[in-house]
Design a protein around this motif. Structure first.
Motif, PDB file in Angstrom:
ATOM      1  N   UNK A   8      42.652  28.210  -5.214  1.00 18.70           N
ATOM      2  CA  UNK A   8      41.408  27.611  -5.702  1.00 18.70           C
ATOM      3  C   UNK A   8      41.392  26.093  -5.508  1.00 18.70           C
ATOM      4  N   UNK A   9      42.486  25.558  -4.923  1.00 20.09           N
ATOM      5  CA  UNK A   9      42.618  24.127  -4.645  1.00 20.09           C
ATOM      6  C   UNK A   9      42.516  23.290  -5.923  1.00 20.09           C
ATOM      7  N   UNK A  10      43.194  23.782  -6.962  1.00 13.03           N
ATOM      8  CA  UNK A  10      43.315  23.028  -8.212  1.00 13.03           C
ATOM      9  C   UNK A  10      44.792  22.987  -8.578  1.00 13.03           C
ATOM     10  N   UNK A  11      45.133  22.073  -9.484  1.00 12.54           N
ATOM     11  CA  UNK A  11      46.531  21.944  -9.879  1.00 12.54           C
ATOM     12  C   UNK A  11      46.859  22.982 -10.935  1.00 12.54           C
ATOM     13  N   UNK A  12      48.075  23.509 -10.866  1.00  8.29           N
ATOM     14  CA  UNK A  12      48.528  24.446 -11.879  1.00  8.29           C
ATOM     15  C   UNK A  12      49.653  25.299 -11.355  1.00  8.29           C
ATOM     16  N   UNK A  13      50.397  25.953 -12.259  1.00  8.83           N
ATOM     17  CA  UNK A  13      51.503  26.817 -11.825  1.00  8.83           C
ATOM     18  C   UNK A  13      50.984  28.051 -11.111  1.00  8.83           C
ATOM     19  N   UNK A  14      51.804  28.569 -10.229  1.00 10.60           N
ATOM     20  CA  UNK A  14      51.430  29.778  -9.495  1.00 10.60           C
ATOM     21  C   UNK A  14      51.246  30.941 -10.456  1.00 10.60           C
ATOM     22  N   UNK A  15      50.312  31.828 -10.131  1.00 12.63           N
ATOM     23  CA  UNK A  15      50.074  33.023 -10.934  1.00 12.63           C
ATOM     24  C   UNK A  15      51.049  34.103 -10.505  1.00 12.63           C
ATOM     25  N   UNK A  16      51.849  34.571 -11.451  1.00 14.25           N
ATOM     26  CA  UNK A  16      52.819  35.619 -11.175  1.00 14.25           C
ATOM     27  C   UNK A  16      52.344  36.925 -11.798  1.00 14.25           C
ATOM     28  N   UNK A  17      52.409  37.976 -11.040  1.00 14.81           N
ATOM     29  CA  UNK A  17      52.072  39.283 -11.577  1.00 14.81           C
ATOM     30  C   UNK A  17      53.177  39.725 -12.518  1.00 14.81           C
ATOM     31  N   UNK A  18      52.802  40.147 -13.725  1.00 16.84           N
ATOM     32  CA  UNK A  18      53.816  40.542 -14.693  1.00 16.84           C
ATOM     33  C   UNK A  18      53.222  41.027 -15.991  1.00 16.84           C
ATOM     34  N   UNK A  19      54.113  41.268 -16.962  1.00 14.50           N
ATOM     35  CA  UNK A  19      53.724  41.806 -18.261  1.00 14.50           C
ATOM     36  C   UNK A  19      54.347  40.966 -19.372  1.00 14.50           C
ATOM     37  N   UNK A  20      53.591  40.747 -20.441  1.00 13.19           N
ATOM     38  CA  UNK A  20      54.128  40.030 -21.597  1.00 13.19           C
ATOM     39  C   UNK A  20      53.437  40.555 -22.857  1.00 13.19           C
ATOM     40  N   UNK A  21      54.179  41.318 -23.640  1.00 19.91           N
ATOM     41  CA  UNK A  21      53.676  41.826 -24.925  1.00 19.91           C
ATOM     42  C   UNK A  21      52.308  42.497 -24.795  1.00 19.91           C
ATOM     43  N   UNK A  22      52.174  43.377 -23.840  1.00 22.91           N
ATOM     44  CA  UNK A  22      50.939  44.135 -23.678  1.00 22.91           C
ATOM     45  C   UNK A  22      49.939  43.533 -22.725  1.00 22.91           C
ATOM     46  N   UNK A  23      50.102  42.268 -22.377  1.00 27.90           N
ATOM     47  CA  UNK A  23      49.179  41.596 -21.467  1.00 27.90           C
ATOM     48  C   UNK A  23      49.724  41.685 -20.043  1.00 27.90           C
ATOM     49  N   UNK A  24      48.971  42.326 -19.163  1.00 29.43           N
ATOM     50  CA  UNK A  24      49.354  42.446 -17.758  1.00 29.43           C
ATOM     51  C   UNK A  24      48.550  41.437 -16.954  1.00 29.43           C
ATOM     52  N   UNK A  25      49.260  40.544 -16.268  1.00 32.04           N
ATOM     53  CA  UNK A  25      48.635  39.531 -15.422  1.00 32.04           C
ATOM     54  C   UNK A  25      48.786  39.948 -13.965  1.00 32.04           C
ATOM     55  N   UNK A  26      47.691  39.844 -13.211  1.00 28.40           N
ATOM     56  CA  UNK A  26      47.733  40.197 -11.794  1.00 28.40           C
ATOM     57  C   UNK A  26      47.103  39.080 -10.984  1.00 28.40           C
ATOM     58  N   UNK A  27      47.854  38.579 -10.013  1.00 28.10           N
ATOM     59  CA  UNK A  27      47.322  37.619  -9.050  1.00 28.10           C
ATOM     60  C   UNK A  27      46.389  38.378  -8.116  1.00 28.10           C
ATOM     61  N   UNK A  86      43.085  39.073 -14.674  1.00 26.90           N
ATOM     62  CA  UNK A  86      43.039  39.053 -13.217  1.00 26.90           C
ATOM     63  C   UNK A  86      42.711  37.622 -12.793  1.00 26.90           C
ATOM     64  N   UNK A  87      43.704  36.937 -12.243  1.00 31.56           N
ATOM     65  CA  UNK A  87      43.621  35.491 -12.065  1.00 31.56           C
ATOM     66  C   UNK A  87      43.723  35.073 -10.603  1.00 31.56           C
ATOM     67  N   UNK A  88      43.072  33.947 -10.300  1.00 30.50           N
ATOM     68  CA  UNK A  88      43.148  33.317  -8.988  1.00 30.50           C
ATOM     69  C   UNK A  88      44.282  32.309  -9.005  1.00 30.50           C
ATOM     70  N   UNK A  89      45.106  32.332  -7.990  1.00 28.24           N
ATOM     71  CA  UNK A  89      46.190  31.359  -7.913  1.00 28.24           C
ATOM     72  C   UNK A  89      45.608  29.955  -7.768  1.00 28.24           C
ATOM     73  N   UNK A  90      46.071  28.973  -8.569  1.00 26.16           N
ATOM     74  CA  UNK A  90      45.523  27.615  -8.478  1.00 26.16           C
ATOM     75  C   UNK A  90      45.553  27.035  -7.075  1.00 26.16           C
ATOM     76  N   UNK A  91      46.624  27.311  -6.325  1.00 29.40           N
ATOM     77  CA  UNK A  91      46.711  26.772  -4.967  1.00 29.40           C
ATOM     78  C   UNK A  91      45.579  27.299  -4.099  1.00 29.40           C
TER      79      UNK A  91
END
Length: 377
Positions: free
Chosen positions: A143-162, A136-141
């Motif tokens: 949090x006012x830090x540099x980094x790629x946008x957090x996309x909600x998705x799935x990869x090999x069992x890992x579910x990422x949620x913005x 469960x991640x905070x979008x860098x923008x």
């Protein structure tokens, strides 16, 4: 979702309650018993009301008011069966992160309620490199830090949620931006976990050939398929074959969308059954009685026969309140066939060779079920 009540005073309890609002007694959800139990503090632990032999601790996330699930007192686990799948949570010293995370955990526990009721396998990351886990991640923008946008998705069992998805205004903005009729935290979880269960129940199973016959060939380039979908949109007439526009993008997404709708159907039907609902409009031949456990229905037809009248009633009630349809989707024979595949995979156990053939036959025959309940004019 079942109806719960305080065993001490009889007050109705919602799934999220950690304390009875009537008698003030602590309460928690016991995932093994599948119920919320009133609690009595006893010898440094919590005992079930009227059942002192059952001793519990609260999940460690209860300290953040983010979980009301219980852990057996003798268990070495710190977290409950749902929270131990968390890999990353946001910085909880930031108040807004904590607020959003609490909303996320409510939706996640509702997901796990269904998965546990269906007795689906739940691999843990320490035991399986492709086990189910959540970031469960905070979008860098934000949090006012540099980094790629957090996309909600799935990869090999890992579910990422913005975690921005927990903000109603932001979620509505994205729903409008992507032209979606429905977008919720629980919907995200149900969709993404569908990808996980495709890997678990289909990827290395004899049913893979049937999947390809029904949904298409998942070996088609996924990146190209998504790029084409976002550039061109869904094909003309897609409503006859897919439950949503996004399902048209790739067979994996079609399966995940269908899986999510299956969970929508089962959980809502259980709620209706718990309330003893019946749908019997006088002017329409559209009747159903929700008097069965949808988690263990022997065939999909039983679910659909109840679901279509129920959604017609729910949508009619919403329109009477000036709201959009609660279930703004159409189930065609082809979509019902896909739901049948999901139903079969959930209930097949380890060997689906006999039932997958029946599933394909049912799809070809169109299941001979009603296409959809009519929408109120």
């Amino acid at each position: 979702m079942k109806i719960f009540q305080c065993q001490a005073c009889g007050q109705p309890l919602h799934f999220e309650h950690a304390r009875c609002e009537s008698c003030g007694r602590r309460a928690g959800y016991d995932p093994q018993a599948g119920t919320i139990t009133a609690l009595t503090e006893m010898e440094g632990a919590w005992a079930g009301f009227g059942a002192p032999e059952r001793r519990y601790r609260f999940c460690a996330n209860a300290a953040f008011d983010a979980c009301n699930w219980l852990v057996p007192a003798e268990s070495p686990e710190t977290f409950c069966v749902a929270c131990r799948h968390n890999r990353t949570v946001p910085d909880l010293s930031v108040p807004w992160n904590l607020t959003r995370w609490r909303q996320i955990e409510i939706a996640k526990r509702r997901l796990f309620y269904s998965l546990l009721r269906m007795r689906l396998p739940l691999g843990l990351r320490p035991d399986d490199p492709e086990g189910l886990a959540f970031d469960f991640l905070v979008d860098p923008a934000e949090a006012q830090v540099w980094g790629p946008a957090v996309l909600t998705g799935h990869h090999h069992g890992l579910i990422t949620l913005n975690i921005a998805e927990a903000d109603d205004v932001e979620r509505e903005r994205r729903r409008t931006q992507f032209g979606e009729p429905y977008r919720t935290l629980l919907g995200h979880f149900r969709h993404e976990v569908g990808h996980y269960y495709w890997n678990v129940l289909v990827r290395h199973d004899a049913s893979l050939a049937v999947f390809r016959a029904i949904f298409g060939d998942e070996r088609d380039d996924y990146g190209d398929a998504l790029a084409r979908h976002y550039a061109e949109g869904p094909p003309e007439g897609w409503q006859e074959h897919f439950v949503s526009a996004y399902a048209t993008s790739h067979p994996w997404e079609d399966f995940a969308e269908t899986w999510a709708h299956y969970l929508h159907i089962v959980d809502t039907l259980e709620t209706a059954s718990s309330f003893g609902l019946r749908v019997r409009p006088q002017a329409l031949d559209l009747a159903a009685t929700m008097d069965f456990d949808p988690h263990h229905a022997p065939d999909l037809g039983r679910l659909i026969e109840a679901w279509l009248p129920l959604t017609f009633a729910m949508n009619s009630l919403n329109r009477s309140m000036g709201q959009a349809d609660l279930y703004p989707f159409r189930l065609t024979p082809t979509v019902i066939g896909k739901l049948s595949f999901v139903h079969e995979r959930i209930h097949a156990g380890g060997d689906a060779r006999g039932s997958t053939a029946a599933t394909l036959k049912a799809v070809i025959a169109g299941l001979r079920l009603p296409v959809a309940a009519p929408h109120p004019g």
